[in-house]
Design a protein around this motif. Structure first.
Motif, PDB file in Angstrom:
ATOM      1  N   ALA A  89       3.764   4.234  -0.775  1.00 17.53           N
ATOM      2  CA  ALA A  89       4.058   5.024  -1.982  1.00 17.53           C
ATOM      3  C   ALA A  89       5.101   4.303  -2.832  1.00 17.53           C
ATOM      4  N   VAL A  90       6.187   3.851  -2.210  1.00 19.70           N
ATOM      5  CA  VAL A  90       7.215   3.129  -2.959  1.00 19.70           C
ATOM      6  C   VAL A  90       6.733   1.701  -3.243  1.00 19.70           C
TER       7      VAL A  90
ATOM      8  N   SER B 281       0.063  -6.574   3.315  1.00 17.52           N
ATOM      9  CA  SER B 281      -0.359  -5.360   4.012  1.00 17.52           C
ATOM     10  C   SER B 281      -0.957  -5.795   5.334  1.00 17.52           C
ATOM     11  N   ARG B 282      -0.952  -4.888   6.298  1.00 20.91           N
ATOM     12  CA  ARG B 282      -1.675  -5.207   7.540  1.00 20.91           C
ATOM     13  C   ARG B 282      -3.170  -5.134   7.294  1.00 20.91           C
TER      14      ARG B 282
ATOM     15  N   SER C 227       0.825  -1.210   0.000  1.00 23.55           N
ATOM     16  CA  SER C 227       0.000   0.000   0.000  1.00 23.55           C
ATOM     17  C   SER C 227       0.859   1.260   0.000  1.00 23.55           C
TER      18      SER C 227
ATOM     19  N   ARG D 292      17.298   3.335  13.767  1.00 26.84           N
ATOM     20  CA  ARG D 292      16.196   2.407  13.501  1.00 26.84           C
ATOM     21  C   ARG D 292      16.374   1.707  12.150  1.00 26.84           C
TER      22      ARG D 292
ATOM     23  N   LEU E 145       4.838  -6.761  10.090  1.00 28.79           N
ATOM     24  CA  LEU E 145       6.280  -6.930  10.328  1.00 28.79           C
ATOM     25  C   LEU E 145       6.583  -7.189  11.798  1.00 28.79           C
TER      26      LEU E 145
ATOM     27  N   PHE F 286      12.376  12.534   1.102  1.00 27.61           N
ATOM     28  CA  PHE F 286      11.441  12.286   0.004  1.00 27.61           C
ATOM     29  C   PHE F 286      10.785  13.593  -0.444  1.00 27.61           C
TER      30      PHE F 286
ATOM     31  N   TYR G 230      10.069  -2.841   4.000  1.00 28.19           N
ATOM     32  CA  TYR G 230      10.174  -1.580   4.746  1.00 28.19           C
ATOM     33  C   TYR G 230      10.896  -1.866   6.060  1.00 28.19           C
TER      34      TYR G 230
ATOM     35  N   ASN H 250       7.492  14.443   1.277  1.00 30.41           N
ATOM     36  CA  ASN H 250       7.340  15.163   2.550  1.00 30.41           C
ATOM     37  C   ASN H 250       6.562  16.468   2.335  1.00 30.41           C
TER      38      ASN H 250
ATOM     39  N   ASP I  31      10.212  -0.488   8.961  1.00 30.61           N
ATOM     40  CA  ASP I  31       9.411  -0.052  10.114  1.00 30.61           C
ATOM     41  C   ASP I  31       9.003  -1.256  10.968  1.00 30.61           C
TER      42      ASP I  31
HETATM   43  N1  LIG Z   1      10.104  10.587   4.250  1.00 31.90           N
HETATM   44  C1  LIG Z   1      11.414  10.603   4.081  1.00 31.90           C
HETATM   45  O1  LIG Z   1      12.004  11.645   3.810  1.00 31.90           O
HETATM   46  C2  LIG Z   1      12.191   9.314   4.208  1.00 31.90           C
HETATM   47  C3  LIG Z   1      13.572   9.314   4.010  1.00 31.90           C
HETATM   48  C4  LIG Z   1      14.281   8.109   4.091  1.00 31.90           C
HETATM   49  C5  LIG Z   1      13.600   6.933   4.411  1.00 31.90           C
HETATM   50  N2  LIG Z   1      12.254   6.974   4.614  1.00 31.90           N
HETATM   51  C6  LIG Z   1      11.556   5.729   4.946  1.00 31.90           C
HETATM   52  O2  LIG Z   1      10.771   5.331   3.833  1.00 31.90           O
HETATM   53  C7  LIG Z   1       9.601   4.682   4.315  1.00 31.90           C
HETATM   54  C8  LIG Z   1       8.372   5.406   3.782  1.00 31.90           C
HETATM   55  O3  LIG Z   1       8.168   5.064   2.422  1.00 31.90           O
HETATM   56  P1  LIG Z   1       6.754   5.338   1.707  1.00 31.90           P
HETATM   57  O4  LIG Z   1       6.583   6.801   1.549  1.00 31.90           O
HETATM   58  O5  LIG Z   1       6.665   4.450   0.534  1.00 31.90           O
HETATM   59  O6  LIG Z   1       5.784   4.824   2.880  1.00 31.90           O
HETATM   60  P2  LIG Z   1       4.222   4.896   3.056  1.00 31.90           P
HETATM   61  O7  LIG Z   1       3.545   5.314   1.798  1.00 31.90           O
HETATM   62  O8  LIG Z   1       3.968   5.658   4.301  1.00 31.90           O
HETATM   63  O9  LIG Z   1       3.888   3.364   3.319  1.00 31.90           O
HETATM   64  C9  LIG Z   1       4.481   2.668   4.391  1.00 31.90           C
HETATM   65  C10 LIG Z   1       4.306   1.190   4.122  1.00 31.90           C
HETATM   66  O10 LIG Z   1       4.946   0.457   5.172  1.00 31.90           O
HETATM   67  C11 LIG Z   1       4.099  -0.597   5.541  1.00 31.90           C
HETATM   68  N3  LIG Z   1       4.273  -0.898   6.959  1.00 31.90           N
HETATM   69  C12 LIG Z   1       4.500  -0.011   7.954  1.00 31.90           C
HETATM   70  N4  LIG Z   1       4.541  -0.664   9.135  1.00 31.90           N
HETATM   71  C13 LIG Z   1       4.322  -1.976   8.864  1.00 31.90           C
HETATM   72  C14 LIG Z   1       4.223  -3.145   9.658  1.00 31.90           C
HETATM   73  N5  LIG Z   1       4.344  -3.118  10.988  1.00 31.90           N
HETATM   74  N6  LIG Z   1       3.977  -4.323   9.032  1.00 31.90           N
HETATM   75  C15 LIG Z   1       3.826  -4.388   7.695  1.00 31.90           C
HETATM   76  N7  LIG Z   1       3.905  -3.312   6.867  1.00 31.90           N
HETATM   77  C16 LIG Z   1       4.142  -2.128   7.465  1.00 31.90           C
HETATM   78  C17 LIG Z   1       2.682  -0.084   5.307  1.00 31.90           C
HETATM   79  O11 LIG Z   1       1.869  -1.198   5.036  1.00 31.90           O
HETATM   80  P3  LIG Z   1       0.344  -1.380   5.535  1.00 31.90           P
HETATM   81  O12 LIG Z   1      -0.053  -0.104   6.261  1.00 31.90           O
HETATM   82  O13 LIG Z   1      -0.434  -1.600   4.278  1.00 31.90           O
HETATM   83  O14 LIG Z   1       0.404  -2.573   6.404  1.00 31.90           O
HETATM   84  C18 LIG Z   1       2.845   0.802   4.071  1.00 31.90           C
HETATM   85  O15 LIG Z   1       2.616   0.081   2.889  1.00 31.90           O
HETATM   86  C19 LIG Z   1       9.664   4.699   5.842  1.00 31.90           C
HETATM   87  O16 LIG Z   1      10.272   3.506   6.303  1.00 31.90           O
HETATM   88  C20 LIG Z   1      10.559   5.894   6.082  1.00 31.90           C
HETATM   89  O17 LIG Z   1      11.161   5.862   7.345  1.00 31.90           O
HETATM   90  C21 LIG Z   1      11.531   8.119   4.511  1.00 31.90           C
END
Ligand SMILES: NC(=O)c1ccc[n+]([C@@H]2O[C@H](COP(=O)([O-])OP(=O)(O)OC[C@H]3O[C@@H](n4cnc5c(N)ncnc54)[C@H](OP(=O)(O)O)[C@@H]3O)[C@@H](O)[C@H]2O)c1
Length: 278
Positions: free
Chosen positions: A11-12, A31-32, A9, A111, A50, A134, A69, A137, A71
């Motif tokens: 963005a990446v 996905s959760r 679900s 982390r 996760l 990103f 991911y 943001n 997280d």
């Molecule tokens: N924003 C920044 O500037 C930046 C910079 C470097 C790295 N990052 C990292 O990049 C990631 C964000 O990427 P994005 O924008 O693609 O994210 P996003 O659109 O917020 O989506 C996060 C995804 O992570 C999954 N997820 C989170 N916790 C989970 C868990 N406990 N179990 C299973 N799946 C889980 C969610 O899945 P469901 O909700 O569907 O389960 C969702 O699909 C984060 O890890 C962030 O720390 C961000």
């Protein structure tokens, strides 16, 4: 070859799923809340969290590679599950924060580092994608752009190199569909440095309306962000902005080296998400 995409679900993650489908790969998406996913019918969908590694067993059985991911609370337990399930390679969405001095003591760097370290110690093949900030943001500004045609900011001259999520997904797809990035830890940034003020102005140019910056004090910004974002993240965001004023962050050539073309600009990101701001 069968690939499990954790966070389908995201963005990446969602772009990784569609890219794999376009390439004719067998894809399993997790996905959760799998009921919220809208994916092509040939993608197998699984519920998994996760933080409950055993919940991945059905999705992982017989798969070769995983997009992951970072997280999660207990990287060791999750990695042990990947090994038990016979996974060969992991492509981790990590962060450039791991490359900063003192990363292992820093809230944000540590982390991601602990997940990278658990994977490295496991003997699994890996690629660690290490993106900087990103472009997405800027989505946090959508309501104030829509409502006020203005963005309140304490450090508008903070310099960033925002990366489009599609660039990260492109590199993930290279890693998931071949072996050229096995063991690589590409530092990924956007193609250009931009201040926050320039990002705000770019949004205005793309939507065809002037969008201005309203200068705030740091305390005002913290109070405002705290309404929507957990406190630990508010501190991190504001600290990153403060430290980025007058900085010259690296513009990485890794995307162009891997993909053979320039990365997408912030202007392209706004154009791809224009509905956020109109
Ligand atoms: N924003 C920044 O500037 C930046 C910079 C470097 C790295 N990052 C990292 O990049 C990631 C964000 O990427 P994005 O924008 O693609 O994210 P996003 O659109 O917020 O989506 C996060 C995804 O992570 C999954 N997820 C989170 N916790 C989970 C868990 N406990 N179990 C299973 N799946 C889980 C969610 O899945 P469901 O909700 O569907 O389960 C969702 O699909 C984060 O890890 C962030 O720390 C961000």
């Amino acid at each position: 070859m069968s690939v499990v995409v954790v966070g389908a679900s995201g963005a990446v993650g969602s772009l990784v799923v569609s890219g794999l489908v376009e390439r004719g790969m067998a894809v399993r998406a997790t996905s959760r809340t799998p009921q919220t996913l809208s994916l092509p019918s040939d993608v197998k969908v699984f519920a998994a969290d996760l933080n409950e590694p055993a919940s991945f067993e059905p999705a992982l059985a017989g798969a070769d590679r995983v997009f992951l991911y970072a997280d999660l609370e207990d990287p060791g337990a999750l990695v042990a599950q990947l090994v038990r399930s016979g996974i060969r390679d992991v492509v981790l969405l990590s962060s450039s924060a791991v490359t900063l001095p003192g990363a292992s003591d820093d809230f944000n760097g540590s982390r991601f580092l602990r997940v990278e370290r658990a994977i490295e110690a496991s003997g699994l093949g890996y690629t660690f994608l290490r993106p900087g900030g990103f472009a997405s943001n800027a989505a946090r500004w959508s309501w104030s752009v829509k409502g006020e045609s203005a963005v309140p900011l304490p450090y508008p001259e903070a310099v960033q190199v925002p990366i489009h999520e599609a660039d990260i997904a492109d590199v993930a797809l290279v890693a998931l569909t071949g072996d050229t990035l096995r063991g690589a830890k590409p530092l990924l940034t956007g193609p250009e440095r931009l201040t926050l003020r320039e990002q705000v102005a770019t949004i205005g140019e793309v939507i065809g309306r002037t969008v201005s910056v309203i200068e705030q004090t740091e305390a005002e910004s913290v109070a405002m962000l705290s309404q929507y974002v957990p406190e630990v993240w508010v501190r991190q965001i504001v600290k990153d902005w403060r430290e980025a004023v007058g900085a010259e962050p690296a513009v990485s050539g890794e995307y162009a080296r891997i993909m053979g073309r320039a990365g997408r600009t912030f202007r392209e990101w706004v154009g791809d998400h224009v509905e956020l701001f109109r």
